[in-house]
Design a protein around this motif. Structure first.
Motif, PDB file in Angstrom:
ATOM      1  N   GLN A   1     -28.531-112.125   1.844  1.00 45.35           N
ATOM      2  CA  GLN A   1     -28.224-110.839   1.248  1.00 45.35           C
ATOM      3  C   GLN A   1     -26.846-110.901   0.607  1.00 45.35           C
ATOM      4  N   VAL A   2     -26.732-110.331  -0.572  1.00 45.97           N
ATOM      5  CA  VAL A   2     -25.470-110.293  -1.305  1.00 45.97           C
ATOM      6  C   VAL A   2     -25.144-108.841  -1.626  1.00 45.97           C
ATOM      7  N   GLN A   3     -23.925-108.460  -1.372  1.00 50.07           N
ATOM      8  CA  GLN A   3     -23.461-107.126  -1.753  1.00 50.07           C
ATOM      9  C   GLN A   3     -22.400-107.268  -2.825  1.00 50.07           C
ATOM     10  N   LEU A   4     -22.476-106.427  -3.832  1.00 48.67           N
ATOM     11  CA  LEU A   4     -21.584-106.492  -4.982  1.00 48.67           C
ATOM     12  C   LEU A   4     -20.859-105.164  -5.136  1.00 48.67           C
ATOM     13  N   VAL A   5     -19.553-105.237  -5.335  1.00 45.26           N
ATOM     14  CA  VAL A   5     -18.747-104.026  -5.504  1.00 45.26           C
ATOM     15  C   VAL A   5     -17.884-104.187  -6.744  1.00 45.26           C
ATOM     16  N   GLU A   6     -18.119-103.329  -7.735  1.00 44.63           N
ATOM     17  CA  GLU A   6     -17.360-103.380  -8.977  1.00 44.63           C
ATOM     18  C   GLU A   6     -16.106-102.521  -8.875  1.00 44.63           C
ATOM     19  N   SER A   7     -15.118-102.880  -9.670  1.00 45.93           N
ATOM     20  CA  SER A   7     -13.906-102.078  -9.798  1.00 45.93           C
ATOM     21  C   SER A   7     -13.295-102.348 -11.163  1.00 45.93           C
ATOM     22  N   GLY A   8     -12.341-101.486 -11.553  1.00 47.46           N
ATOM     23  CA  GLY A   8     -11.615-101.721 -12.791  1.00 47.46           C
ATOM     24  C   GLY A   8     -12.018-100.841 -13.957  1.00 47.46           C
ATOM     25  N   GLY A   9     -13.034-100.025 -13.771  1.00 53.43           N
ATOM     26  CA  GLY A   9     -13.423 -99.141 -14.849  1.00 53.43           C
ATOM     27  C   GLY A   9     -12.407 -98.028 -15.046  1.00 53.43           C
ATOM     28  N   GLY A  10     -12.574 -97.260 -16.124  1.00 50.46           N
ATOM     29  CA  GLY A  10     -11.677 -96.152 -16.386  1.00 50.46           C
ATOM     30  C   GLY A  10     -11.764 -95.673 -17.806  1.00 50.46           C
ATOM     31  N   LEU A  11     -10.769 -94.909 -18.182  1.00 50.79           N
ATOM     32  CA  LEU A  11     -10.686 -94.333 -19.527  1.00 50.79           C
ATOM     33  C   LEU A  11      -9.657 -95.115 -20.337  1.00 50.79           C
ATOM     34  N   VAL A  12     -10.038 -95.518 -21.540  1.00 40.87           N
ATOM     35  CA  VAL A  12      -9.149 -96.296 -22.390  1.00 40.87           C
ATOM     36  C   VAL A  12      -9.357 -95.860 -23.835  1.00 40.87           C
ATOM     37  N   GLN A  13      -8.336 -96.010 -24.638  1.00 37.74           N
ATOM     38  CA  GLN A  13      -8.446 -95.656 -26.046  1.00 37.74           C
ATOM     39  C   GLN A  13      -9.078 -96.784 -26.852  1.00 37.74           C
ATOM     40  N   VAL A  14      -9.583 -96.436 -28.001  1.00 40.61           N
ATOM     41  CA  VAL A  14     -10.155 -97.426 -28.904  1.00 40.61           C
ATOM     42  C   VAL A  14      -9.144 -98.542 -29.161  1.00 40.61           C
ATOM     43  N   GLY A  15      -9.627 -99.772 -29.085  1.00 36.90           N
ATOM     44  CA  GLY A  15      -8.766-100.922 -29.283  1.00 36.90           C
ATOM     45  C   GLY A  15      -8.081-101.418 -28.037  1.00 36.90           C
ATOM     46  N   GLY A  16      -8.215-100.675 -26.952  1.00 35.63           N
ATOM     47  CA  GLY A  16      -7.583-101.066 -25.707  1.00 35.63           C
ATOM     48  C   GLY A  16      -8.378-102.105 -24.939  1.00 35.63           C
ATOM     49  N   SER A  17      -7.887-102.432 -23.744  1.00 36.08           N
ATOM     50  CA  SER A  17      -8.501-103.462 -22.912  1.00 36.08           C
ATOM     51  C   SER A  17      -8.677-102.976 -21.482  1.00 36.08           C
ATOM     52  N   SER A  21     -13.787-106.144 -12.301  1.00 35.06           N
ATOM     53  CA  SER A  21     -13.944-107.133 -11.246  1.00 35.06           C
ATOM     54  C   SER A  21     -15.172-106.783 -10.426  1.00 35.06           C
ATOM     55  N   CYS A  22     -15.776-107.801  -9.860  1.00 35.40           N
ATOM     56  CA  CYS A  22     -16.928-107.594  -8.986  1.00 35.40           C
ATOM     57  C   CYS A  22     -16.771-108.544  -7.809  1.00 35.40           C
ATOM     58  N   ALA A  23     -16.540-107.973  -6.640  1.00 37.28           N
ATOM     59  CA  ALA A  23     -16.382-108.760  -5.431  1.00 37.28           C
ATOM     60  C   ALA A  23     -17.722-108.867  -4.722  1.00 37.28           C
ATOM     61  N   ALA A  24     -18.060-110.076  -4.315  1.00 34.33           N
ATOM     62  CA  ALA A  24     -19.346-110.311  -3.663  1.00 34.33           C
ATOM     63  C   ALA A  24     -19.154-110.744  -2.218  1.00 34.33           C
ATOM     64  N   SER A  25     -20.059-110.309  -1.395  1.00 32.20           N
ATOM     65  CA  SER A  25     -20.090-110.773  -0.011  1.00 32.20           C
ATOM     66  C   SER A  25     -21.398-111.510   0.201  1.00 32.20           C
ATOM     67  N   GLY A  26     -21.383-112.421   1.164  1.00 27.53           N
ATOM     68  CA  GLY A  26     -22.595-113.171   1.434  1.00 27.53           C
ATOM     69  C   GLY A  26     -22.410-114.647   1.139  1.00 27.53           C
ATOM     70  N   ARG A  27     -23.305-115.417   1.645  1.00 24.78           N
ATOM     71  CA  ARG A  27     -23.216-116.849   1.477  1.00 24.78           C
ATOM     72  C   ARG A  27     -23.741-117.285   0.120  1.00 24.78           C
ATOM     73  N   SER A  28     -23.442-118.508  -0.214  1.00 25.87           N
ATOM     74  CA  SER A  28     -24.030-119.154  -1.394  1.00 25.87           C
ATOM     75  C   SER A  28     -23.652-118.481  -2.702  1.00 25.87           C
ATOM     76  N   PHE A  29     -22.544-117.769  -2.707  1.00 27.12           N
ATOM     77  CA  PHE A  29     -22.101-117.113  -3.952  1.00 27.12           C
ATOM     78  C   PHE A  29     -21.990-118.124  -5.073  1.00 27.12           C
ATOM     79  N   SER A  30     -21.478-119.305  -4.775  1.00 29.29           N
ATOM     80  CA  SER A  30     -21.205-120.291  -5.816  1.00 29.29           C
ATOM     81  C   SER A  30     -22.479-120.834  -6.463  1.00 29.29           C
ATOM     82  N   THR A  31     -23.634-120.598  -5.883  1.00 28.62           N
ATOM     83  CA  THR A  31     -24.888-121.092  -6.461  1.00 28.62           C
ATOM     84  C   THR A  31     -25.611-120.031  -7.292  1.00 28.62           C
TER      85      THR A  31
END
Length: 124
Positions: A1-17, A21-31
């Motif tokens: 089982q893998v759990q995924l948690v995103e972060s980093g979203g928000g409000l930005v103006q046109v042309g911005g950046s 990020s997405c942090a995962a838990s669980g084994r075998s992430f690298s595969t």
């Protein structure tokens, strides 16, 4: 089982950046193949980018190519989406996803696990 948690979203103006990020838990992430998808209001969820298990192969939707960069850090079980030169049409809920295979195509069906999503809003 893998759990995924995103972060980093928000409000930005046109042309911005923003960097998602997405942090995962669980084994075998690298595969796993990891992907980012997005869903704008009233539209179907669409593929944005993916990265294979080794990080050597990436794939991007034409609409984001040259502006977005996907990367992964297997040591920290994290996948990133760097988004530059954002446009109003990038406004959507962004989802991180994991496919239990070394490579995956762009179909939603390829992915076994999904995060809860993070909102990105680009204002003009």
């Amino acid at each position: 089982q893998v759990q995924l948690v995103e972060s980093g979203g928000g409000l930005v103006q046109v042309g911005g950046s923003l960097r998602l990020s997405c942090a995962a838990s669980g084994r075998s992430f690298s595969t796993y193949t990891l992907g980012w998808f997005r869903q704008a209001r009233g539209k179907e969820r669409e593929f944005v980018a993916s990265i294979n298990w080794s990080g050597r192969n990436t794939d991007y939707a034409d609409s984001v190519k040259g502006r977005f960069t996907i990367s992964r850090d297997n040591g920290f079980n994290t996948v990133y989406l760097q988004m530059n030169n954002l446009k109003p049409e990038d406004t959507a809920v962004y989802y991180c996803a994991a496919a239990n295979k070394f490579t995956a195509d762009r179909s939603n069906d390829e992915y076994n696990y999904w995060g809860q999503g993070t909102q990105v809003t680009v204002s003009s």
